[in-house]
Design a protein around this motif. Structure first.
Motif, PDB file in Angstrom:
ATOM      1  N   VAL A 135       0.831  -1.210   0.000  1.00  0.00           N
ATOM      2  CA  VAL A 135       0.000   0.000   0.000  1.00  0.00           C
ATOM      3  C   VAL A 135       0.864   1.259   0.000  1.00  0.00           C
ATOM      4  O   VAL A 135       0.654   2.177  -0.806  1.00  0.00           O
ATOM      5  CB  VAL A 135      -0.957   0.001   1.204  1.00  0.00           C
ATOM      6  N   ILE A 157      -9.261   1.506  -0.628  1.00  0.00           N
ATOM      7  CA  ILE A 157      -8.877   0.267   0.040  1.00  0.00           C
ATOM      8  C   ILE A 157     -10.099  -0.308   0.753  1.00  0.00           C
ATOM      9  O   ILE A 157     -10.704   0.366   1.592  1.00  0.00           O
ATOM     10  CB  ILE A 157      -7.733   0.487   1.038  1.00  0.00           C
ATOM     11  N   GLU A 160      -9.550  -4.977   5.625  1.00  0.00           N
ATOM     12  CA  GLU A 160      -8.355  -4.736   6.421  1.00  0.00           C
ATOM     13  C   GLU A 160      -7.149  -5.314   5.694  1.00  0.00           C
ATOM     14  O   GLU A 160      -7.069  -6.510   5.450  1.00  0.00           O
ATOM     15  CB  GLU A 160      -8.504  -5.387   7.806  1.00  0.00           C
ATOM     16  N   ASP A 161      -6.212  -4.417   5.332  1.00  0.00           N
ATOM     17  CA  ASP A 161      -5.086  -4.879   4.528  1.00  0.00           C
ATOM     18  C   ASP A 161      -4.186  -5.833   5.301  1.00  0.00           C
ATOM     19  O   ASP A 161      -4.011  -5.702   6.505  1.00  0.00           O
ATOM     20  CB  ASP A 161      -4.283  -3.690   3.987  1.00  0.00           C
ATOM     21  N   TYR A 162      -3.643  -6.786   4.583  1.00  0.00           N
ATOM     22  CA  TYR A 162      -2.744  -7.785   5.155  1.00  0.00           C
ATOM     23  C   TYR A 162      -1.606  -8.011   4.160  1.00  0.00           C
ATOM     24  O   TYR A 162      -1.679  -7.625   2.994  1.00  0.00           O
ATOM     25  CB  TYR A 162      -3.472  -9.105   5.429  1.00  0.00           C
ATOM     26  N   SER A 163      -0.554  -8.648   4.635  1.00  0.00           N
ATOM     27  CA  SER A 163       0.596  -8.913   3.781  1.00  0.00           C
ATOM     28  C   SER A 163       0.347 -10.143   2.924  1.00  0.00           C
ATOM     29  O   SER A 163      -0.137 -11.167   3.403  1.00  0.00           O
ATOM     30  CB  SER A 163       1.859  -9.109   4.623  1.00  0.00           C
ATOM     31  N   GLU A 169       4.069  -9.390  -2.903  1.00  0.00           N
ATOM     32  CA  GLU A 169       3.747  -7.965  -2.985  1.00  0.00           C
ATOM     33  C   GLU A 169       4.664  -7.261  -3.981  1.00  0.00           C
ATOM     34  O   GLU A 169       4.252  -6.315  -4.654  1.00  0.00           O
ATOM     35  CB  GLU A 169       3.837  -7.319  -1.605  1.00  0.00           C
ATOM     36  N   LEU A 196      -7.857  -1.526  -4.036  1.00  0.00           N
ATOM     37  CA  LEU A 196      -7.266  -2.703  -3.414  1.00  0.00           C
ATOM     38  C   LEU A 196      -8.307  -3.316  -2.488  1.00  0.00           C
ATOM     39  O   LEU A 196      -8.694  -2.707  -1.498  1.00  0.00           O
ATOM     40  CB  LEU A 196      -6.002  -2.325  -2.624  1.00  0.00           C
ATOM     41  N   ASP A 197      -8.753  -4.503  -2.842  1.00  0.00           N
ATOM     42  CA  ASP A 197      -9.832  -5.154  -2.103  1.00  0.00           C
ATOM     43  C   ASP A 197      -9.260  -6.348  -1.342  1.00  0.00           C
ATOM     44  O   ASP A 197      -8.831  -7.341  -1.933  1.00  0.00           O
ATOM     45  CB  ASP A 197     -10.925  -5.607  -3.078  1.00  0.00           C
ATOM     46  N   TYR A 198      -9.245  -6.227  -0.003  1.00  0.00           N
ATOM     47  CA  TYR A 198      -8.709  -7.286   0.858  1.00  0.00           C
ATOM     48  C   TYR A 198      -9.852  -8.079   1.471  1.00  0.00           C
ATOM     49  O   TYR A 198     -10.484  -7.647   2.419  1.00  0.00           O
ATOM     50  CB  TYR A 198      -7.858  -6.680   1.975  1.00  0.00           C
ATOM     51  N   PHE A 203      -7.660 -11.520  -2.774  1.00  0.00           N
ATOM     52  CA  PHE A 203      -7.141 -10.162  -2.909  1.00  0.00           C
ATOM     53  C   PHE A 203      -7.320  -9.729  -4.361  1.00  0.00           C
ATOM     54  O   PHE A 203      -6.994 -10.472  -5.292  1.00  0.00           O
ATOM     55  CB  PHE A 203      -5.657 -10.100  -2.545  1.00  0.00           C
ATOM     56  N   MET A 205      -6.701  -6.368  -7.028  1.00  0.00           N
ATOM     57  CA  MET A 205      -6.211  -5.028  -7.358  1.00  0.00           C
ATOM     58  C   MET A 205      -6.792  -4.626  -8.707  1.00  0.00           C
ATOM     59  O   MET A 205      -6.620  -5.333  -9.705  1.00  0.00           O
ATOM     60  CB  MET A 205      -4.676  -4.998  -7.426  1.00  0.00           C
TER      61      MET A 205
END
Length: 266
Positions: A135, A157, A160-163, A169, A196-198, A203, A205
């Motif tokens: 991000v 976004i 909740e973003d995650y790795s 990435e 960006l859809d978490y 996932f 983009m």
């Protein structure tokens, strides 16, 4: 032949035929399973070979970009910094307002070039991208594009973003870079939107622009648009890449990654 022997012989014959049919069917099933296993193994070998070739190509690309990044940071940036320092010394020798203005303009131009070299160096460096996260890296890239190319942008976004893991990435970011460059160089876009859809297991983009678009049926004929690299990197991370576009109606690049319960791409 006595009737008392006919029935036992008939039963025995039927049993033998049944056993023969059973063993024949079993043999055919075993052979078919072996054939399927062989074909599956062969397909897996072909897939592994192609995947290894793809991995080698991508690793070579990353190594080349890392080398360029180091050259920009260690050499070119140092030379430009030295030139700016010497220019500061020359500024003290200016004897007219016009000379001072010219030197000041050159100093500002050098400062802009140094900033550009700094940004480009970071965007090419794999470790920088991995350490800063997807991000923040995309946000910095878009801010740089807005400042240098005067192109507006928006980031949405969801969730909740995650790795996705630093390695994945990096490849998602490289796909984003290619899409951004297409928008700048070819689409003549003035605005970009990143979504960006978490979701827990998926996932996505999505990159859209308001450019001139193109005929997506001719996408494989567009050798200069970097689509091959985008599709290869998507394949490398086991993702699905879609391109949607119509002439004069903009474009959309959609990358989808299916995830396991730990938020890691399959």
């Amino acid at each position: 032949m006595n009737d008392q022997y006919i029935i036992p012989l008939f039963v025995a014959g039927s049993l033998l035929l049944t056993l023969f049919a059973f063993f024949l069917i079993t043999f055919l099933v075993v052979q078919k399973n072996k054939q399927n296993a062989y074909l599956l193994e062969k397909k897996q070998m072909v897939f592994d070979h192609q995947y290894n070739i793809l991995r080698t190509k991508i690793e070579e690309q990353e190594n080349a970009m890392d080398q360029i990044s180091k050259e920009l940071h260690d050499n070119l940036k140092s030379i430009l910094g030295f030139a700016q320092m010497r220019l500061g010394g020359i500024a003290a020798l200016g004897v007219s307002d016009e000379q001072v203005i010219i030197i000041d303009n050159v100093d500002k131009a050098l400062e802009q070039v140094i900033d550009n070299v700094h940004n480009i160096s970071h965007s090419l460096n794999a470790n920088f991208v991995k350490n800063i996260g997807l991000v923040d890296t995309i946000t910095k890239e878009l801010a740089y594009i807005q400042a240098s190319k005067n192109i507006g942008y928006k980031i949405d976004i969801s969730g909740e973003d995650y790795s996705l893991s630093p390695e994945k990435e990096l490849h998602v970011y490289r796909i984003a870079q290619e899409a951004i460059q297409n928008c700048i160089k070819h689409a003549k876009a003035t605005n970009l939107t990143f979504s960006l859809d978490y979701k827990p297991e998926v996932f996505t983009m999505t990159i859209t622009d308001n450019g001139i678009g193109f005929d997506k049926n001719k996408i494989h004929e567009m050798k200069g648009l970097g689509f091959i690299n985008m599709f290869q990197r998507a394949r490398y991370v086991h993702g699905l890449l879609e391109v949607q576009s119509f002439p004069q109606k903009g474009s959309a690049v959609i990358l989808t990654l299916n995830l396991n319960n730990n938020g890691v791409a399959n």
